[in-house]
Design a protein around this motif. Structure first.
Motif, PDB file in Angstrom:
ATOM      1  N   THR A  59       0.839  -1.194   0.000  1.00  0.00           N
ATOM      2  CA  THR A  59       0.000   0.000   0.000  1.00  0.00           C
ATOM      3  C   THR A  59       0.879   1.250   0.000  1.00  0.00           C
ATOM      4  O   THR A  59       1.825   1.353   0.780  1.00  0.00           O
ATOM      5  CB  THR A  59      -0.925   0.026   1.231  1.00  0.00           C
ATOM      6  OG1 THR A  59      -1.630  -1.207   1.327  1.00  0.00           O
ATOM      7  CG2 THR A  59      -1.919   1.161   1.134  1.00  0.00           C
ATOM      8  N   SER A  79       0.258   5.371   0.294  1.00  0.00           N
ATOM      9  CA  SER A  79      -0.827   6.265   0.699  1.00  0.00           C
ATOM     10  C   SER A  79      -0.332   7.691   0.874  1.00  0.00           C
ATOM     11  O   SER A  79       0.819   7.929   1.257  1.00  0.00           O
ATOM     12  CB  SER A  79      -1.434   5.792   2.025  1.00  0.00           C
ATOM     13  OG  SER A  79      -1.734   4.413   1.989  1.00  0.00           O
ATOM     14  N   ASP A 119      -5.174   5.805  -1.471  1.00  0.00           N
ATOM     15  CA  ASP A 119      -4.334   4.615  -1.310  1.00  0.00           C
ATOM     16  C   ASP A 119      -4.191   3.889  -2.635  1.00  0.00           C
ATOM     17  O   ASP A 119      -5.194   3.600  -3.311  1.00  0.00           O
ATOM     18  CB  ASP A 119      -4.957   3.640  -0.311  1.00  0.00           C
ATOM     19  CG  ASP A 119      -5.043   4.201   1.086  1.00  0.00           C
ATOM     20  OD1 ASP A 119      -4.125   3.949   1.872  1.00  0.00           O
ATOM     21  OD2 ASP A 119      -6.039   4.887   1.388  1.00  0.00           O
ATOM     22  N   ASP A 120      -2.968   3.577  -3.012  1.00  0.00           N
ATOM     23  CA  ASP A 120      -2.705   2.636  -4.098  1.00  0.00           C
ATOM     24  C   ASP A 120      -2.559   1.263  -3.450  1.00  0.00           C
ATOM     25  O   ASP A 120      -1.557   0.984  -2.788  1.00  0.00           O
ATOM     26  CB  ASP A 120      -1.436   3.017  -4.856  1.00  0.00           C
ATOM     27  CG  ASP A 120      -1.090   2.008  -5.941  1.00  0.00           C
ATOM     28  OD1 ASP A 120      -2.020   1.507  -6.603  1.00  0.00           O
ATOM     29  OD2 ASP A 120       0.107   1.689  -6.096  1.00  0.00           O
ATOM     30  N   LYS A 172      -2.421  -2.739  -3.672  1.00  0.00           N
ATOM     31  CA  LYS A 172      -2.094  -3.877  -4.538  1.00  0.00           C
ATOM     32  C   LYS A 172      -2.027  -5.136  -3.680  1.00  0.00           C
ATOM     33  O   LYS A 172      -1.248  -5.196  -2.720  1.00  0.00           O
ATOM     34  CB  LYS A 172      -0.759  -3.652  -5.238  1.00  0.00           C
ATOM     35  CG  LYS A 172      -0.387  -4.749  -6.236  1.00  0.00           C
ATOM     36  CD  LYS A 172       0.915  -4.405  -6.947  1.00  0.00           C
ATOM     37  CE  LYS A 172       1.270  -5.478  -7.980  1.00  0.00           C
ATOM     38  NZ  LYS A 172       2.547  -5.151  -8.680  1.00  0.00           N
ATOM     39  N   ASN A 232      -5.441  -4.717  -8.112  1.00  0.00           N
ATOM     40  CA  ASN A 232      -4.840  -3.422  -7.819  1.00  0.00           C
ATOM     41  C   ASN A 232      -5.948  -2.383  -7.857  1.00  0.00           C
ATOM     42  O   ASN A 232      -6.608  -2.211  -8.885  1.00  0.00           O
ATOM     43  CB  ASN A 232      -3.751  -3.099  -8.853  1.00  0.00           C
ATOM     44  CG  ASN A 232      -2.879  -1.937  -8.397  1.00  0.00           C
ATOM     45  OD1 ASN A 232      -3.169  -1.282  -7.402  1.00  0.00           O
ATOM     46  ND2 ASN A 232      -1.810  -1.684  -9.121  1.00  0.00           N
ATOM     47  N   THR A 276      -7.372   1.647  -6.507  1.00  0.00           N
ATOM     48  CA  THR A 276      -7.121   2.965  -5.935  1.00  0.00           C
ATOM     49  C   THR A 276      -8.291   3.311  -5.026  1.00  0.00           C
ATOM     50  O   THR A 276      -9.446   3.345  -5.473  1.00  0.00           O
ATOM     51  CB  THR A 276      -6.979   4.033  -7.032  1.00  0.00           C
ATOM     52  OG1 THR A 276      -5.869   3.703  -7.872  1.00  0.00           O
ATOM     53  CG2 THR A 276      -6.753   5.403  -6.409  1.00  0.00           C
TER      54      THR A 276
END
Length: 739
Positions: free
Chosen positions: A445, A447, A469-470, A472, A485, A487
Motif C-alpha cells: 500500500t 498512501s 491509497d494505491d 495492490k 490493484n 485505488t
C-alpha cells in the motif's frame, strides 16, 4: 520473570527515591497501575481532551466525529488486562466468533461492522491475528463510523488505535502484584528513568497466569516486555526506539453448542444455545492449545521545525505468529438432538510480517486569513501472511466421520462426548504434525493523506480530510495465483458550529472502502480473492472494493467547569455495493446494508470526588438486499449487532485515601447469522465492583469483584455450531507500589 520484575521494581525505586528526595511528595504521572485516583494527582483522569493522533487536528470537543478515548485510569480501575476487556467499557462494540481464521483472538465489531483489520498501534495498522494485552497501553481510542480518510482500507464501523507508553522526563517505578480466585496471578512493572538531562529509558513488563472463572479446563498464560529509549527529551529533535514482545500459551474455549444442527423442527426460525451446565467444556484439554507471539520494533524521529510545525517519521517492523488446535463442538449433523456432541479439530498455523514507514508534518498556521490546524502524511507498507494447518492422526476423526452413531467416549474413539456430561480429559493419543504454511497473502500500500481544521470565525469551523491509497494485493499457493490493484479514495467532511466556547454542534460525512483481501487471510474475509466453499464465487478476484458512507449529526460539551465531557450523535451508515452470493453461486456487488443509530457518551468528574465513564448506543440495522431470488434475510438485523448496549463505570472517593467503584454492562440480543433459521444469544446485564485503599503515598490496595451476581451469559456467537461463554464471578486483590 517474577524475579526480574522484583529486581526492576526495587533497585530503580531506591535510585529514584534518592534522586527525588527533595520532591518526594510531588505527584507521579505516566505510570501504570495507579488504581485509586487521589485528589490532586489529576483533575479529570477519566476525561481526555485530545486524541494522541496528529490526524485529529482539533480537540475532541471540536472534532466532528464520534471518538471515545478509554484512558489508562479507567482500564486500571476496572482490572482490565486485555483489549477485549477494555473495549467492553464502550457501548456499540461487540465481538465476533468463527470456526477458522481468527476465531480466538481479537475480533471487535463496531456499529455492526467487523473491525479486526482496522486495529492500529500508534496510528499504524496491526493486522496480526492475536489477543492483545494492555500492560504497555496508555489509552485506547475508538473512532466510530467510516474513517477511510484516517486509516485507509477498512470497514464502515470504525477503527481502534492503541496508544503505547513512551519515555517521559521524570523518574518513577510503579509495580503491582495481583492474586485472585481461579488461580489468578499477575505481576507488572512500569519504570521510567532519566539517564541525563535529555535521555530517558522506560520498561514495561508483565507476567500473567489464570484459569477462566466458571469454565472447566480453560486457562490463560502469557508474558510480555516492552523497553523504550528516547534521546532529546525537551529538545527540538527527539529519537525514540522501542520494542514490544508478547507471548501467550492458552487452552482455548470450545463454547456451548446450539440446540439443533441440521435437524431443526418445523416452524423454528431462531435457535439459542442448548441449556446445559455453563461450566461444560467440549474440547480436549490434552491436545488443545492456542499460542500467539507478537514482536514489534519501532524507530521514530520527531523534529520541531518551529513552535507551530513538527516533522515526524516512524519506521516499524511487526511479526506475529498464531498456532492453535481448537476442538469445536460441531452440531452440523444433528448429534446434539441425540444428546451427543461431535468434537471437531480446527487447526491453524500462521505468520504475519509487516514493514511500514509513515512520514507526517503537522502544526498550525494562518493562511488566507484563517487559522488552520493541519496534518499531512505519506505512508508506505508491505504486509505478508502465510497460513497453514496441522495434520492430526488420532481418534479425533475427520469431517467425513462427524456422526456420533457409536455413542460417546471410547466407542467413537473419544471423537464424541456426552452433551450434558462431557469429559475434557478423555484419553488422547496420536500425532500432531504442523503443516507447511502454503497459502500466501501479500499486500503493498502506498498512501497520501491530509487533514485540516479551519477556523472560519469565532462560531464556525470546518474539518476536511482526504486519503488516497494505491492498494495492490495478491493471494497465491501451489495451484492458484490471483491479485487485484485498486485505488481507494476516501474523505471526511465536517462542519462545526460553536454556540459557546465549551461546546459544539456538528454535521459530518465520511467514507471508507473495504477492498478484496483486506484481512490478509487473518479473519473472516468479506472480500476474499479466492472462491469459497464448493467453488462459490469463482469471480471473486474480479470485484472491486465495497464502499461505505456515513452521515452524522452530533453535539459535544465540556460541562461542570470543564470537568465532564458529554456527547450525543445520530447517524446513518450505508453500504450500497456489498459483496453477495448470487443464485448461480457467483459473487456480485449487489448487496445493500444500512444502520441507523443513536449514541450518547460521558467521561470525567461530576464532583471532585465522583468520576464517571460510559454511554449508550442504539443500533437499528437492516439487511436491505442480498441478491437472492427469494430474499428471506431482507429486513433482518446484522449479525453481532444488538439493538441496545450500555456501560457505566463510576468511582467515588469516600476519603482522600479510600474509594469505591462499580460498573454495569448491558448488551442486547445478538444473532450470529442471517437466513430462514438464525442462531442467536440472549442479552445480558453484568455488574462489577471495586474498592481501593491507599496505605501511604507508595503503597495502595485494590479489590475488584467481577461479575458480582455470577451471571452466566454468552459473549459472542457464530453462524453455526457454538456460542462463546462469558467468565463467571471472580475476585482480584492487587498490591500497588509507586515510587
Amino acid at each position: 520473570m517474577a524475579a526480574a520484575i522484583g529486581a526492576l521494581t526495587f533497585l530503580p525505586a531506591v535510585q529514584a527515591q534518592s534522586q527525588d528526595a527533595a520532591n518526594a511528595d510531588a505527584p507521579r504521572s505516566g505510570g501504570q497501575l495507579a488504581p485509586i485516583t487521589v485528589q490532586g494527582e489529576a483533575d479529570t483522569p477519566y476525561k481526555a481532551e485530545k486524541s494522541a493522533s496528529p490526524k485529529f487536528t482539533a480537540p475532541l470537543v471540536d472534532t466532528p466525529k464520534s471518538v471515545t478515548v478509554i484512558p489508562q485510569e479507567v482500564i486500571e480501575n476496572t482490572a482490565s488486562t486485555t483489549l477485549t476487556e477494555a473495549l467492553r467499557l464502550t457501548p456499540g462494540i461487540t465481538f465476533g466468533a468463527g470456526e477458522g481464521g481468527n476465531p480466538l483472538g481479537d475480533r471487535p465489531f463496531i456499529r455492526g461492522y467487523d473491525a479486526q483489520a482496522s486495529t492500529f498501534v500508534d496510528g499504524m495498522r496491526d493486522i496480526g491475528a492475536t489477543t492483545r494485552e494492555i500492560f504497555n497501553i496508555e489509552q485506547v481510542e475508538v473512532t466510530k463510523g467510516p474513517d477511510g480518510a484516517y486509516g485507509g482500507r477498512g470497514g464502515a464501523g470504525g477503527s481502534i488505535n492503541l496508544i503505547t507508553k513512551a519515555p517521559i522526563a521524570e523518574n518513577f517505578t510503579n509495580a503491582t502484584l495481583g492474586l485472585g480466585t481461579d488461580n489468578y496471578k499477575r505481576a507488572t512493572v512500569d519504570g521510567n528513568w532519566l539517564l541525563g538531562d535529555n535521555m530517558a529509558f522506560r520498561l514495561n513488563a508483565m507476567a500473567h497466569d489464570a484459569d477462566v472463572p466458571g469454565r472447566k479446563a480453560v486457562d490463560n498464560s502469557r508474558w510480555g516486555i516492552a523497553p523504550s529509549f528516547t534521546w532529546g527529551l525537551n529538545t527540538p529533535t527527539r529519537i525514540t526506539l522501542s520494542y514490544y514482545h508478547l507471548q501467550t500459551d492458552d487452552t482455548p474455549d470450545s463454547g456451548i453448542p446450539f440446540m439443533y444442527g441440521n435437524r431443526v423442527p418445523a416452524g423454528v426460525t431462531a435457535i439459542r444455545p442448548v441449556t446445559v451446565d455453563m461450566d461444560n467444556f467440549y474440547g480436549l484439554a490434552n491436545s488443545d492449545f492456542l499460542k500467539n507471539r507478537s514482536d514489534v520494533a519501532t524507530a521514530r524521529i520527531e523534529h520541531d521545525i518551529s513552535s507551530n510545525l513538527t516533522f515526524r517519521n516512524t519506521l516499524r517492523y511487526t511479526a506475529s505468529d498464531q498456532r492453535y488446535i481448537w476442538t469445536q463442538p460441531d452440531d452440523s449433523q444433528g448429534n446434539v438432538n441425540d444428546g451427543l456432541v461431535w468434537r471437531r479439530a480446527n487447526t491453524r498455523t500462521s505468520g504475519v510480517h509487516t514493514i511500514a514507514n509513515q512520514t507526517e508534518i503537522f502544526g498550525k498556521a494562518n493562511l488566507g486569513g484563517y487559522e488552520h490546524s493541519f496534518t499531512a502524511g505519506i505512508e508506505l507498507s508491505r504486509e505478508k501472511a502465510d497460513n497453514g494447518t496441522y495434520t492430526i492422526t488420532s481418534t479425533l476423526g475427520s469431517r467425513s466421520t462427524n456422526s456420533c452413531g457409536l455413542g460417546a467416549g471410547a466407542p467413537s474413539g473419544y471423537t464424541c462426548t456426552d452433551l450434558y456430561n462431557p469429559n475434557p480429559y478423555d484419553p488422547w493419543t496420536g500425532s500432531i504434525i504442523e503443516g507447511e504454511r502454503a497459502n500466501h497473502f501479500k499486500t503493498t500500500t502506498k498512501s497520501i493523506y491530509a487533514f485540516d481544521t479551519i477556523k472560519l470565525s469565532e462560531r464556525w469551523m470546518t474539518n476536511l480530510g482526504l486519503r488516497v491509497d494505491d492498494y495492490k494485493t495478491r493471494y497465491f499457493n501451489a495451484t492458484t495465483d490471483v491479485g487485484r490493484n485498486d485505488t481507494l479514495v476516501n474523505y471526511q467532511l465536517g462542519l462545526i458550529y460553536k454556540p459557546a466556547s465549551n461546546g459544539s454542534i456538528y454535521v459530518s460525512y465520511g467514507t471508507s472502502s473495504t477492498p478484496a483481501n483486506a484481512f490478509l487471510g487473518q479473519g473472516s474475509e468479506s472480500g476474499s480473492l479466492t472462491p469459497g466453499r464448493g467453488g462459490v464465487g469463482p469471480n471473486a478476484a474480479e470485484l472491486g472494493p465495497e464502499k461505505n458512507r456515513s452521515l452524522e449529526l452530533g453535539t459535544k460539551w465540556n460541562l461542570l467547569d470543564n470537568q465532564l465531557a458529554v456527547n450525543a450523535a445520530v447517524f446513518r451508515i450505508d453500504t450500497t455495493n456489498a459483496r453477495v452470493t448470487m443464485p448461480d453461486n457467483t459473487y456480485a456487488m449487489a448487496g445493500n446494508r444500512r444502520i441507523n443509530g443513536f449514541e450518547v457518551g460521558f467521561s470525567g468528574n461530576i464532583t471532585k470526588a465522583w468520576q464517571v465513564f460510559g454511554g449508550y448506543t442504539f443500533l437499528d440495522s437492516e439487511m436491505r438486499n442480498t441478491g437472492a431470488t427469494t430474499d428471506v434475510t431482507k429486513g433482518q438485523e446484522f449479525p453481532n449487532t444488538p439493538k441496545h448496549s450500555a456501560s457505566l463505570w463510576s468511582t467515588y472517593s469516600v476519603t482522600s485515601d479510600f474509594s469505591l467503584g462499580g460498573g454495569v454492562f448491558i448488551v442486547g440480543k445478538q444473532y450470529g447469522s442471517n437466513g430462514a433459521v438464525r442462531r442467536y444469544i440472549p442479552g445480558y446485564t453484568r455488574f462489577d465492583a471495586m474498592a481501593a485503599y491507599r496505605i501511604n503515598r507508595n503503597v495502595s490496595l485494590q479489590l475488584n469483584l467481577l461479575n458480582l451476581t455470577d451471571k452466566r451469559y454468552f459473549t459472542s456467537t457464530y453462524s453455526t455450531h457454538y456460542a462463546a461463554v462469558g467468565a463467571g464471578r471472580a475476585a482480584i486483590l492487587s498490591v500497588n507500589l509507586k515510587y
